[in-house]
Write an enzyme that holds these catalytic residues in place. Structure first.
Site, PDB file in Angstrom:
ATOM      1  CE  LYS A  76      62.429  58.246  39.334  1.00  0.00           C
ATOM      2  NZ  LYS A  76      63.863  57.932  39.300  1.00  0.00           N
TER       3      LYS A  76
HETATM    4  P1  NAD Z   1      65.642  61.409  49.669  1.00  0.00           P
HETATM    5  O1  NAD Z   1      64.187  61.606  49.799  1.00  0.00           O
HETATM    6  O2  NAD Z   1      66.313  60.306  50.396  1.00  0.00           O
HETATM    7  O3  NAD Z   1      66.406  62.772  50.045  1.00  0.00           O
HETATM    8  C1  NAD Z   1      66.129  63.990  49.433  1.00  0.00           C
HETATM    9  C2  NAD Z   1      66.884  65.082  50.193  1.00  0.00           C
HETATM   10  O4  NAD Z   1      66.764  66.299  49.501  1.00  0.00           O
HETATM   11  C3  NAD Z   1      66.339  65.318  51.606  1.00  0.00           C
HETATM   12  O5  NAD Z   1      67.421  65.581  52.481  1.00  0.00           O
HETATM   13  C4  NAD Z   1      65.491  66.578  51.416  1.00  0.00           C
HETATM   14  O6  NAD Z   1      65.363  67.316  52.618  1.00  0.00           O
HETATM   15  C5  NAD Z   1      66.333  67.314  50.417  1.00  0.00           C
HETATM   16  N1  NAD Z   1      65.608  68.348  49.670  1.00  0.00           N
HETATM   17  C6  NAD Z   1      64.366  68.300  49.152  1.00  0.00           C
HETATM   18  N2  NAD Z   1      64.075  69.473  48.565  1.00  0.00           N
HETATM   19  C7  NAD Z   1      65.174  70.255  48.715  1.00  0.00           C
HETATM   20  C8  NAD Z   1      65.490  71.570  48.317  1.00  0.00           C
HETATM   21  N3  NAD Z   1      64.622  72.308  47.632  1.00  0.00           N
HETATM   22  N4  NAD Z   1      66.726  72.058  48.648  1.00  0.00           N
HETATM   23  C9  NAD Z   1      67.608  71.313  49.319  1.00  0.00           C
HETATM   24  N5  NAD Z   1      67.362  70.054  49.720  1.00  0.00           N
HETATM   25  C10 NAD Z   1      66.152  69.545  49.413  1.00  0.00           C
HETATM   26  O7  NAD Z   1      65.904  61.308  48.080  1.00  0.00           O
HETATM   27  P2  NAD Z   1      67.147  60.637  47.335  1.00  0.00           P
HETATM   28  O8  NAD Z   1      66.793  59.217  47.078  1.00  0.00           O
HETATM   29  O9  NAD Z   1      68.409  60.992  48.034  1.00  0.00           O
HETATM   30  O10 NAD Z   1      67.063  61.378  45.921  1.00  0.00           O
HETATM   31  C11 NAD Z   1      67.662  62.650  45.691  1.00  0.00           C
HETATM   32  C12 NAD Z   1      67.832  62.869  44.195  1.00  0.00           C
HETATM   33  O11 NAD Z   1      68.643  61.811  43.662  1.00  0.00           O
HETATM   34  C13 NAD Z   1      66.537  62.838  43.370  1.00  0.00           C
HETATM   35  O12 NAD Z   1      66.675  63.719  42.278  1.00  0.00           O
HETATM   36  C14 NAD Z   1      66.479  61.406  42.866  1.00  0.00           C
HETATM   37  O13 NAD Z   1      65.705  61.276  41.685  1.00  0.00           O
HETATM   38  C15 NAD Z   1      67.961  61.166  42.607  1.00  0.00           C
HETATM   39  N6  NAD Z   1      68.349  59.742  42.547  1.00  0.00           N
HETATM   40  C16 NAD Z   1      68.128  58.916  43.612  1.00  0.00           C
HETATM   41  C17 NAD Z   1      68.545  57.588  43.534  1.00  0.00           C
HETATM   42  C18 NAD Z   1      68.411  56.636  44.695  1.00  0.00           C
HETATM   43  O14 NAD Z   1      68.940  55.520  44.596  1.00  0.00           O
HETATM   44  N7  NAD Z   1      67.773  56.995  45.788  1.00  0.00           N
HETATM   45  C19 NAD Z   1      69.159  57.112  42.368  1.00  0.00           C
HETATM   46  C20 NAD Z   1      69.377  57.999  41.311  1.00  0.00           C
HETATM   47  C21 NAD Z   1      68.967  59.312  41.421  1.00  0.00           C
END
Ligand code: NAD
Length: 421
Positions: A108
């Protein structure tokens, strides 16, 4: 703890590992070795800002282990990112990749920055400088980057371009989650959210829940949360009653128009001004009435304070690390009323399709979206069934079962290769 990883999230990942290590009876000599990262890199990124000033951002990359192949993991741009949090996320990636049987160790990385406060030029400079500083430590057979919170396809394209410029030829396979126009794979953007919903559908099936009579709350409306909400609403036929992002939380028992929410975010950037009549306290959203709760934003949102109050029947962890070990102890007692789909299973769709993208890049190959999604669902189906089987057989939680399968595979590979010298 008194070291560079000193951080609440890293402590949480270590506590989770200890539970699994005790359950698996892992030799004491193998525990530290399996917990601490193989390598951790911190870099300073000096960047020209639009106002003429120069700012120095901090960047990190943690490679957890290389027993199964190169390391693989996302890149997070978030204001409070620390080395400890990055190390925790790298460790979770290791168990996740091993559970899905991918030939990777976990990694990461990221930059301590709020990307929404940067102009496009500044964001490009931070992204390119980050990759440039990482060139000695990454490579298609060493460590492959991907997107995570705060990063997107455009940033992956800048990473790929920066790395390629230094090599003198296009190196598609250095990052995944790229735009399809520069070697990205069809279906990667949607993969994590789609995977979350595939597993929710399987859980609904097992619990004999009728999707038409089922409601869901999705926390986070980014890459994972938006795709999950849209897919739940328009493919599975579930009513979305709650949605949130970092600016607002909405709850409407009559159902939320998710397409309108998405259009709104495309135009305005967030949910702040969407459906204001139905705004609620974001801290209350997770415990409001619903059948499915999908935290798809940040870590440690389900704690000992709210775990007993969750009203859902399915908890689908789209985010990494949304549930603390203290909350887990409460959820474990509620096993007969609450079906947990743990993060390393639930959000594995992202890294699984990243693996497909990497393989296609290495082989200069192209698969269609249908082929990609079909292969994704087959791997998820297998992971889901071995987790459920293990949990039933050993009478342990789904999280313990999922992590145990991942940890066992990593320890086995480490022990087969041995400790050199
Ligand atoms: P992103 O940046 O595209 O979206 C994050 C979202 O969460 C945004 O809408 C933001 O406004 C919201 N957010 C942030 N803080 C918040 C809070 N305190 N309360 C409510 N909403 C909040 O990120 P993503 O890629 O969708 O990732 C989200 C989660 O999924 C993370 O934990 C990430 O590690 C995990 N994840 C992502 C992927 C991927 O392929 N993108 C894969 C596996 C896991």
């Amino acid at each position: 703890m008194d070291h560079i990883y000193d951080d609440a999230v890293f402590k949480m990942a270590c506590d989770q590992f200890q539970i699994i290590a005790d359950y698996l009876n892992i030799d004491k000599n193998d525990r530290e070795w399996a917990t601490y990262p193989k390598r951790a890199v911190a870099v300073t990124l000096p960047v020209h800002m639009d106002d003429g000033s120069t700012k120095a951002f901090q960047g990190y990359r943690v490679q957890h282990h290389i027993a199964l192949g190169p390391t693989k993991g996302g890149t997070r741009f978030a204001p409070n990112l620390s080395m400890g949090e990055t190390a925790a996320l790298a460790m979770w990636m290791s168990w996740k990749c091993a559970l899905a049987n991918l030939p990777y160790g976990g990694a990461k990385g990221g930059v301590a920055v709020d990307p929404s406060k940067l102009s496009k030029t500044e964001l490009e400079s931070v992204s390119r400088r980050y990759m440039q500083e990482m060139i000695p430590f990454v490579g298609p057979h060493t460590d492959i980057m991907g997107p995570d919170m705060g990063t997107n396809e455009q940033i992956m394209a800048w990473f790929m371009d920066t790395y390629s410029v230094y090599q003198g030829f296009a190196v598609n396979e250095i990052v995944t989650g790229k735009p399809v126009s520069v070697g990205g794979t069809e279906g990667r953007r949607e993969a994590t959210g789609r995977g979350v919903v595939y597993l929710i559908d399987r859980a609904m099936d097992m619990m004999k829940m009728d999707p038409a009579q089922t409601t869901a709350i999705v926390q986070g409306f980014g890459n994972v949360g938006a795709v999950a909400a849209l897919s739940l609403a328009y493919k599975s036929g579930v009513k979305i009653v709650g949605l949130s992002d970092h600016t607002a939380a909405i709850y409407n028992p009559k159902g939320i128009d998710v397409i309108a929410a998405e259009k709104h975010v495309q135009k305005k950037g967030n949910l702040r001004a969407f459906d204001q009549d139905n705004h609620v306290d974001p801290n209350e959203l997770l415990t409001m009435k619903c059948d499915i709760l999908a935290p798809c934003a940040v870590d440690r949102v389900i704690t000992e304070k709210n775990a007993g109050k969750l009203q859902c029947r399915i908890l689908a962890e789209g985010a990494n690390g949304p549930t603390t070990p203290d909350a887990d102890r409460i959820l474990d007692q509620r096993w007969n009323e609450l079906f947990v789909i743990p993060d390393i299973l639930c959000n594995a769709g992202g890294v699984i399709v990243s693996y497909f993208e990497w393989v296609q890049g290495l082989q200069s190959f192209m698969w269609t979206e249908t082929e990609v999604t079909d292969k994704l669902f087959r791997i998820l189906e297998h992971s889901f069934s071995i987790v459920i089987k293990r949990a039933k057989q050993d009478k342990v939680s789904h999280r313990t079962a999922a992590m145990a399968i991942g940890v066992e595979r990593v320890i086995k590979a480490k022990n087969s290769r041995g400790l050199f010298p």
